[in-house]
Scaffold this active site. Sequence first.
Site, mmCIF file in Angstrom:
data_model
loop_
_atom_site.group_PDB
_atom_site.id
_atom_site.type_symbol
_atom_site.label_atom_id
_atom_site.label_comp_id
_atom_site.label_asym_id
_atom_site.label_seq_id
_atom_site.Cartn_x
_atom_site.Cartn_y
_atom_site.Cartn_z
ATOM 1 N N ARG A 245 0.857 -1.179 0.000
ATOM 2 C CA ARG A 245 0.000 0.000 0.000
ATOM 3 C C ARG A 245 0.892 1.227 0.000
ATOM 4 O O ARG A 245 1.869 1.289 0.735
ATOM 5 C CB ARG A 245 -0.943 0.051 1.208
ATOM 6 C CG ARG A 245 -2.007 1.163 1.061
ATOM 7 C CD ARG A 245 -2.945 1.249 2.242
ATOM 8 N NE ARG A 245 -3.751 0.043 2.427
ATOM 9 C CZ ARG A 245 -4.708 -0.053 3.347
ATOM 10 N NH1 ARG A 245 -4.964 0.949 4.165
ATOM 11 N NH2 ARG A 245 -5.397 -1.168 3.458
ATOM 12 N N LYS B 105 -12.733 -8.171 7.554
ATOM 13 C CA LYS B 105 -13.743 -7.167 7.890
ATOM 14 C C LYS B 105 -14.668 -6.965 6.704
ATOM 15 O O LYS B 105 -14.254 -7.006 5.550
ATOM 16 C CB LYS B 105 -13.094 -5.862 8.345
ATOM 17 C CG LYS B 105 -12.089 -5.229 7.417
ATOM 18 C CD LYS B 105 -11.499 -4.003 8.090
ATOM 19 C CE LYS B 105 -10.420 -3.348 7.250
ATOM 20 N NZ LYS B 105 -9.183 -4.169 7.199
ATOM 21 N N SER C 166 -8.319 0.795 0.306
ATOM 22 C CA SER C 166 -9.334 0.932 1.349
ATOM 23 C C SER C 166 -9.756 2.392 1.519
ATOM 24 O O SER C 166 -10.342 2.979 0.626
ATOM 25 C CB SER C 166 -8.828 0.336 2.656
ATOM 26 O OG SER C 166 -9.859 0.238 3.608
ATOM 27 N N GLU D 221 -12.421 -4.790 15.456
ATOM 28 C CA GLU D 221 -11.430 -3.870 15.999
ATOM 29 C C GLU D 221 -11.964 -2.451 15.898
ATOM 30 O O GLU D 221 -12.873 -2.157 15.113
ATOM 31 C CB GLU D 221 -10.074 -4.003 15.301
ATOM 32 C CG GLU D 221 -9.999 -3.547 13.866
ATOM 33 C CD GLU D 221 -8.576 -3.655 13.327
ATOM 34 O OE1 GLU D 221 -7.722 -4.259 13.997
ATOM 35 O OE2 GLU D 221 -8.324 -3.132 12.235
ATOM 36 N N GLU D 222 -11.388 -1.581 16.697
ATOM 37 C CA GLU D 222 -11.960 -0.256 16.896
ATOM 38 C C GLU D 222 -11.973 0.599 15.639
ATOM 39 O O GLU D 222 -12.719 1.570 15.577
ATOM 40 C CB GLU D 222 -11.207 0.473 18.015
ATOM 41 C CG GLU D 222 -9.707 0.588 17.829
ATOM 42 C CD GLU D 222 -9.301 1.616 16.806
ATOM 43 O OE1 GLU D 222 -9.932 2.699 16.783
ATOM 44 O OE2 GLU D 222 -8.371 1.360 16.037
ATOM 45 N N ALA D 223 -11.195 0.248 14.628
ATOM 46 C CA ALA D 223 -11.119 1.051 13.410
ATOM 47 C C ALA D 223 -12.255 0.710 12.448
ATOM 48 O O ALA D 223 -12.057 0.604 11.235
ATOM 49 C CB ALA D 223 -9.773 0.858 12.729
ATOM 50 N N LYS E 163 -3.766 -6.439 -1.797
ATOM 51 C CA LYS E 163 -4.093 -7.227 -0.617
ATOM 52 C C LYS E 163 -4.188 -8.695 -1.012
ATOM 53 O O LYS E 163 -4.824 -9.028 -2.020
ATOM 54 C CB LYS E 163 -5.426 -6.732 -0.061
ATOM 55 C CG LYS E 163 -5.769 -7.147 1.351
ATOM 56 C CD LYS E 163 -7.040 -6.421 1.798
ATOM 57 C CE LYS E 163 -7.377 -6.700 3.240
ATOM 58 N NZ LYS E 163 -8.613 -5.975 3.656
#
Length: 598
Positions: free
Chosen positions: A56, A418, A152, A404-406, A162
Amino acid sequence: MASLEASLSPLIQRWLEWDQDPVTRSEIEQLRDSGQAAELGKRLQKRIQFGTAGLRGRMAAGFSCMNSLTVIQASQGLAKYLRDNHSDLVPRGVIVGYDARHNSAKFATLAANAFIAQEIPVWFLSGPAVTPAVPYGVMDMRALAGVMITASHNPAQDNGYKVYFKNGCQINSPMDKEISDSIDQNLEPWPNAWTDSPDGAFFHPKTYEELLPRYTTRVWHYSKSTVQDWMYPRPFVYTPLHGVGGLVLPALCRSLGITDFTTVAEQVEPDPNFPTLPFPNPEESGALDLAVETADREGKTLIIANDPDADRFAAAEKVEGSWFFFTGNHMGALLASHLFDCLENIDTDTRVAVLNSAVSTTMLEKMAAAKGIYFEESLTGFKWMGNTARKLEESGYYVTFAFEEALGYMFPEVCYDKDGITAAMVFLSAQARWATQGLTPYTKLQQLFAEYGHHETLNNYFRSPNPDTSVALFDSIRAGPFRSEMRLGPFKIHRWRDMTEGYDSGTEDKSPKLPADKGSQMLTLWLDRDVRFTIRASGTEAKVKYYIESCSSSREQATEAVCDTLRAILKEWIQPFSPLLTYNKQLPTSSGYILRLD
């Protein structure tokens, strides 16, 4: 300057020999002709690194950037690795997908050429795809691997590469190193590497037309299975932030009879320039401004959003005239609560497990304990959570959820990464169910806080000029007195965990239960006032991220604790170290309180 130019000359020559993209060739030629040695050094002397996140970076000419040549090199290395190490599974083929960013379709085509050269079948998703369709497709089609071209939520000038393995999970160590070594051995483009229209017996285009209906059907059946009786959600506004979610979620909703929603007109069509926002990340302040304007204009009080490749999900609710933006931790707790309620009728002999990352809220662990559900902490990233879920399943667990928090949420019954599309549909199902109980998502969250304690978080980042500065910061922290004295400003340190050095003061043998990683930088501290915070160097962005959480019986006490913690971090660690690290002066906590740093 002369010595630098002498060292650059063979690199320039090699680039021009290998690169057949007229745009990036011209970039290097112009830099050479104008004598910009320093810029050429940045572009050519280091290679873009292939790791567990694949590739990336910024799209530009040079070995250190994302471009056609570096995509060809990565694909050749991956193809040769698969052929040499998994030859018996090669007939299963590789799925190749791409999003709607600049150059994504071209990069996907160039990637396909490499697999075809190794006689590996390519299942090519012709047309911009949502990222979760690729890991879903790897499992659905029993493919050997999957490649998704996407950056993303990164800015418009970036792109990425990815990689998923046959288990539907992102690749992890040591496979990433083995693929990286294979890339280094296959740098020169193979014959036909630059073909812009691959064909032949090993190329199978239009697979997305077959795969997408299977994926969306799976999403629908799974979300429907989380409620006893299907109910329609309340009216809402949806934005895909100029991404590919707009090609999937509205049509999915309408096919199920969900029609009372509005899409943000300026953002519903894919646009690689992201003209209405510089950072197409729903976590960023202001990212949902147009959605808020649309909702206010139409009198709607619920907003849902995906990021540009639709692997993340966000939501907001209007509460007493003001908009409340759910954090990833809020949403993780809400979705977990809904899924836990669905387990009431599950076989009592079934061992259920859930996961979240080491930087996410501790609330999930408490909720799981109350329900008798096994909880496991994971390192940051779904490359860890996906593979951990697979191992738990092999041990006999049913893994229902990970997050996860993101703003990332994984539902293993759909895929092992995700998935913002599934998260949106499960959330809409949950919201409709809560409505029958007289609850909204916000009031459901307050109900959970009353039961498990108010969990306040303050997550943000410091901007770092380069990776070396980030490493130097962590070295300075370790060289300081904090670990030996077990104090940070006014706080007593109860536990110190260093995932880089493999140290944990809270375990009997002083080793962390999670796998250490000398190639990353990550510290977690447990402090007074029920505070836990983590600071880590990002692997994909020029940032040092921090995650602070406090649990208390009141929002006010928890908010005060996280704010005091950040002030201590700034005073003791950041300000004495370097003026090069910059940070926002006004920061919102998870409940909306604004901390002003003077």
